[in-house]
Design a protein around this motif. Structure first.
Motif, mmCIF file in Angstrom:
data_model
loop_
_atom_site.group_PDB
_atom_site.id
_atom_site.type_symbol
_atom_site.label_atom_id
_atom_site.label_comp_id
_atom_site.label_asym_id
_atom_site.label_seq_id
_atom_site.Cartn_x
_atom_site.Cartn_y
_atom_site.Cartn_z
ATOM 1 N N LYS B 86 0.828 -1.189 0.000
ATOM 2 C CA LYS B 86 0.000 0.000 0.000
ATOM 3 C C LYS B 86 0.878 1.261 0.000
ATOM 4 N N LEU B 87 1.951 1.193 0.792
ATOM 5 C CA LEU B 87 2.866 2.329 0.906
ATOM 6 C C LEU B 87 3.557 2.600 -0.425
ATOM 7 N N LEU B 88 3.982 1.526 -1.090
ATOM 8 C CA LEU B 88 4.679 1.662 -2.369
ATOM 9 C C LEU B 88 3.755 2.263 -3.412
ATOM 10 N N GLU B 89 2.513 1.795 -3.368
ATOM 11 C CA GLU B 89 1.504 2.286 -4.312
ATOM 12 C C GLU B 89 1.268 3.775 -4.093
ATOM 13 N N GLN B 90 1.215 4.122 -2.818
ATOM 14 C CA GLN B 90 0.968 5.522 -2.464
ATOM 15 C C GLN B 90 2.111 6.406 -2.948
ATOM 16 N N ARG B 91 3.339 5.889 -2.751
ATOM 17 C CA ARG B 91 4.508 6.663 -3.150
ATOM 18 C C ARG B 91 4.512 6.873 -4.665
ATOM 19 N N GLN B 92 4.135 5.810 -5.375
ATOM 20 C CA GLN B 92 4.108 5.895 -6.837
ATOM 21 C C GLN B 92 3.053 6.905 -7.286
ATOM 22 N N LYS B 93 1.922 6.896 -6.594
ATOM 23 C CA LYS B 93 0.843 7.810 -6.920
ATOM 24 C C LYS B 93 1.285 9.252 -6.670
ATOM 25 N N GLU B 94 1.994 9.421 -5.562
ATOM 26 C CA GLU B 94 2.507 10.758 -5.228
ATOM 27 C C GLU B 94 3.424 11.256 -6.323
ATOM 28 N N MET B 95 4.276 10.319 -6.805
ATOM 29 C CA MET B 95 5.231 10.699 -7.826
ATOM 30 C C MET B 95 4.497 11.109 -9.107
ATOM 31 N N GLU B 96 3.418 10.354 -9.405
ATOM 32 C CA GLU B 96 2.642 10.666 -10.595
ATOM 33 C C GLU B 96 2.009 12.048 -10.507
ATOM 34 N N GLU B 97 1.603 12.365 -9.282
ATOM 35 C CA GLU B 97 0.894 13.629 -9.113
ATOM 36 C C GLU B 97 1.841 14.799 -8.864
ATOM 37 N N LYS B 98 3.113 14.462 -8.687
ATOM 38 C CA LYS B 98 4.065 15.509 -8.361
ATOM 39 C C LYS B 98 4.121 16.539 -9.487
ATOM 40 N N SER B 99 3.797 17.742 -9.180
ATOM 41 C CA SER B 99 3.824 18.753 -10.234
ATOM 42 C C SER B 99 4.615 19.973 -9.803
#
Lengths: 97, 274
Positions: B86-99
């Protein structure tokens, strides 16, 4: 202009690597000649570089020739400016020390 | 924890009712009732399980305890594995949304490749792309930059394989037809993909990529003119996000080094190279 296929109405074929190389070589030869006679602006050399100029015009498109000629002047001005800036910075350093 | 299930854990001084009494004085009577009930039950069971207790007197490790231990262990293992995922998924999502700190370069487009296929920004996904805008009648900067891109792709592919997509987008659609692009690109790295299209589409694409160009909409297809345009090479990541713009002064080695660094960062975050 050799690589426009002789006809202006036809769509231009792209310049090949070989064509470009040939154009650059004739340009360099012409500019070297201008340097030898001490002329910066192309066209002000009289009959001095007629042979080089003919080859240059045969191998490069008109738009390219205009561009290269303008850039030769700009590059020269830039060189002057850079040299001036260098002298100024050296003077400033000398004044400070 | 009932006395009948775990007789070996019961001691008179530490019964749950005693603890309850201390914590909730209002429930004293109820707790006492439970204790009385438990005690009577305990007495009955105690004699019943006395032999069992004697056998386990060596320690608290019974088959039941072992089972509880194993079940708890397995449960915790899956729980933590789930949490980690779950944590890894969250981190990946954060990276995707990083603007923050990322330039808004790029956007949707549909153009035509030099082999006459439709190509959109979605076709760039899953690869590291290098995008360059120019025109085929370019005197010297475009061919030099395209040769530089070719060199970069050659050295990167040696180590990473074909995970790169170099793209050359025409800013002179009036003259750069599909066959014109095909002939022009035959002189460069085979992986470079040429894109051209209608003037309006090219203009819109250039706007999305923050590219300036000077071609007028009504340019003569047979005319001899030059196009003034921005000369940056854009590096885009496998999700289509802008990473860096390289100018004419960036050397082949500098760009290769930077791309390597970006792939390393990407791999650390996603576990993959693309």
């Amino acid at each position: 202009m050799g690589w426009f296929g002789g006809s202006k109405s036809e769509q231009a074929t792209p310049v090949s690597r070989e064509n470009r190389q040939k154009c650059w070589e004739t340009r360099d030869a012409y500019f070297e000649c201008l340097d030898r006679v001490g002329v910066l602006k192309a066209g002000e050399e009289g009959k001095a570089c007629a042979k080089e100029n003919t080859l240059y015009e045969e191998n490069c498109a008109k738009s390219w020739i205009e561009y290269f000629n303008k850039r030769r002047i700009l590059a020269e001005q830039q060189k002057d400016m850079l040299a001036q800036a260098k002298v100024q910075s050296q003077e400033a350093r000398r004044a400070n020390s | 924890m009932s006395a009948t299930l775990f007789p070996f854990l019961r001691t008179k001084s530490l019964s749950p009712s005693v603890l309850l009494r201390g914590a909730h004085s209002s429930r004293v009577s109820y707790a006492q009732k439970i204790q009385a009930h438990n005690n009577s039950k305990f007495k009955r069971c105690y004699s019943q399980f006395r032999s069992t207790q004697d056998r386990t007197a060596v320690g608290v490790f019974t088959p039941t305890a072992a089972a509880v231990f194993v079940v708890t262990g397995v449960g915790l293992f899956y729980y933590f594995r789930h949490e980690k995922a779950k944590l890894l998924e969250q981190r990946q999502k954060e990276m995707e949304e990083k603007s923050v700190g990322r330039a808004h370069v790029g956007g949707p487009f549909v153009l035509t490749t030099h082999d006459n296929k439709s190509f959109s920004e979605k076709d760039l996904l899953g690869k590291w792309s290098m995008m360059y805008f120019g025109f085929t009648n370019c005197p010297d900067i475009c061919p030099a930059e395209l040769d530089k891109i070719g060199g970069i792709v050659t050295s990167l592919e040696k180590d990473y394989g074909r995970i790169f997509q170099p793209v050359f987008i025409s800013v002179d659609p009036a003259r750069d037809s599909v066959p014109q692009m095909a002939r022009y690109l035959s002189d460069f790295h085979p992986r470079i993909l040429g894109l051209t299209g209608e003037y309006a589409t090219v203009k819109q694409t250039c706007k999305a990529y923050r590219v300036y160009f000077s071609t007028p909409p009504n340019a003569d297809p047979a005319g001899d003119y030059l196009v003034d345009h921005s000369i940056y090479v854009y590096l885009m990541d496998p999700r289509g996000n802008f990473v860096e713009a390289f100018g004419q002064s960036s050397t082949e080695e500098e760009v290769v080094e930077r791309v390597r660094k970006e792939i390393g960062k990407w791999e650390a975050q996603t576990g993959k190279k693309v």
